[in-house]
Design an enzyme around this catalytic site. Structure first.
Site, mmCIF file in Angstrom:
data_model
loop_
_atom_site.group_PDB
_atom_site.id
_atom_site.type_symbol
_atom_site.label_atom_id
_atom_site.label_comp_id
_atom_site.label_asym_id
_atom_site.label_seq_id
_atom_site.Cartn_x
_atom_site.Cartn_y
_atom_site.Cartn_z
ATOM 1 N N GLY A 13 -27.662 60.824 27.472
ATOM 2 C CA GLY A 13 -28.144 61.258 26.162
ATOM 3 C C GLY A 13 -28.991 60.204 25.492
ATOM 4 N N VAL A 62 -25.440 66.238 32.699
ATOM 5 C CA VAL A 62 -24.078 65.725 32.863
ATOM 6 C C VAL A 62 -23.072 66.811 33.216
ATOM 7 C CG1 VAL A 62 -24.517 63.788 31.305
ATOM 8 C CG2 VAL A 62 -23.489 65.891 30.392
ATOM 9 N N SER A 143 -15.128 60.815 18.489
ATOM 10 C CA SER A 143 -15.574 61.136 17.130
ATOM 11 C C SER A 143 -14.435 60.903 16.155
ATOM 12 C CB SER A 143 -16.025 62.596 17.043
ATOM 13 O OG SER A 143 -16.250 62.971 15.702
ATOM 14 N N TYR A 156 -16.126 71.348 18.933
ATOM 15 C CA TYR A 156 -16.590 69.959 19.050
ATOM 16 C C TYR A 156 -15.428 68.976 18.876
ATOM 17 C CZ TYR A 156 -18.837 65.549 17.879
ATOM 18 O OH TYR A 156 -19.195 64.218 17.840
ATOM 19 N N LYS A 160 -13.830 66.256 21.606
ATOM 20 C CA LYS A 160 -13.754 64.813 21.382
ATOM 21 C C LYS A 160 -12.306 64.313 21.417
ATOM 22 C CE LYS A 160 -18.103 63.973 21.283
ATOM 23 N NZ LYS A 160 -18.715 63.154 22.347
#
Length: 252
Positions: A13, A62, A143, A156, A160
Site C-alpha cells: 500500500g 495482497v 487501528s 473494518y 483490524k
C-alpha cells in the site's frame, strides 16, 4: 550511519497516503524500499529518488496468493534477503459508514480479503525467508478503533482486531527464529484517501479529535517515527505488541 542503512524493506500500500509516508521515511534512514501496491507506485519511487533514496515499485495484490508469492520471490531474487515487511495495504478510506446490519456480504468479504487475508498471506510467504536468515521484522498496521469499538465501520474494525491477534500469534511462532512481529494502531489519519471521503472528515473527524489528549489532526508523518523504530535494531527485544499512535485517544 542511518538507522536502516541498506535494509531491504517491503511496504504494501505504498503508492499513497500513510504507505507513501512510510516508504519515504525508511528510505531517508538508508533502506532500500520495495513499494508494493495495486495502484501505480511510481510517484512514491520518484519522490524517494529525488531525495537521494533507493526504491523500486513492484505491483502486487495482497489478497492474491500468487501475487504475494511472486512479490516475495522477486525481492529475494533481486536482493537475496528481506529485512522487514510492513503490512500496510488495507481497505478503509473509501468505506461508507453504515450500521453493521446494513453491510453487504460482498463488502464484508472484500474488506477481510485485503485487510486480513493479505497480511496473513504475506507473513506466510516471508516467514521462510526470515527463518532462514534467523532475523527479520514484520510490522502490521492495526487501528485504534479496535480498542474503542468504533461504530459505522464494523467490518473494518473487525479486520483490524484480527490483525492484533495475528500479530500476537505469529510473534509466538517466529520468536525462536529471532523474528520480531509487532503492530502499529493509528488513530484517524488525514491521508489522501481519508480527505477525499466526506464521511471521514468534518464532524466525524472533530469528534475523534476531541477524544485526544493532543488535540490536533493526525498526519501520516506522525506514524513514521514508530515505524522506523520497529524496523530498526532499537526494537530487537520487543515482539507481539501493538503500539497505539493516536495523540492519546486510546490509553492502554
Amino acid at each position: 550511519m542511518a538507522r536502516l542503512q541498506d535494509k531491504i524493506i517491503i511496504i504494501t500500500g505504498g503508492a499513497r497516503g500513510i504507505g507513501a509516508a512510510f516508504c519515504k521515511a525508511v528510505a531517508a534512514e538508508g533502506a532500500v524500499v520495495i513499494v508494493s501496491d495495486v495502484r501505480d507506485g511510481a510517484g512514491t519511487v520518484k519522490a524517494i529518488e529525488a531525495e537521494g533514496g533507493r526504491a523500486i515499485f513492484i505491483h502486487s495484490d495482497v489478497a492474491n496468493s500468487k501475487s504475494v508469492n511472486d512479490l516475495i520471490n522477486d525481492v529475494v531474487k533481486r536482493y537475496g534477503r528481506i529485512d522487514a515487511l510492513v503490512n500496510n495495504a488495507a481497505i478503509f478510506a473509501n468505506l461508507q459508514r453504515q450500521n453493521f446490519f446494513e453491510i453487504g456480504e460482498q463488502e464484508w468479504d472484500d474488506v477481510m480479503a485485503v485487510n486480513v487475508r493479505g497480511p496473513f498471506l504475506l507473513c506466510k510467504a516471508v516467514a521462510p525467508v526470515m527463518m532462514k536468515q534467523k532475523a527479520g521484522k514484520i510490522i502490521n498496521i492495526a487501528s485504534g478503533t479496535v480498542f474503542k469499538g468504533q461504530t459505522g465501520i464494523t467490518h473494518y474494525v473487525t479486520s483490524k482486531g484480527a490483525i492484533v491477534a495475528l500479530t500476537r500469534c505469529v510473534a509466538r511462532e517466529l520468536g525462536d527464529y529471532n523474528i520480531n512481529v509487532n503492530a502499529i494502531a493509528p488513530g484517524l489519519t488525514m491521508s489522501e484517501g481519508v480527505l477525499s471521503n466526506p464521511q471521514m472528515t468534518g464532524a466525524g473527524a472533530n469528534a475523534t479529535l476531541n477524544t485526544r489528549a493532543l488535540k490536533r489532526e493526525q498526519q501520516p508523518e506522525d506514524l513514521t517515527g514508530t515505524l522506523v523504530f520497529l524496523c530498526s535494531s532499537d526494537s530487537d527485544f520487543m515482539t507481539g505488541h501493538t503500539m497505539v499512535v493516536d495523540g492519546g485517544s486510546v490509553m492502554r
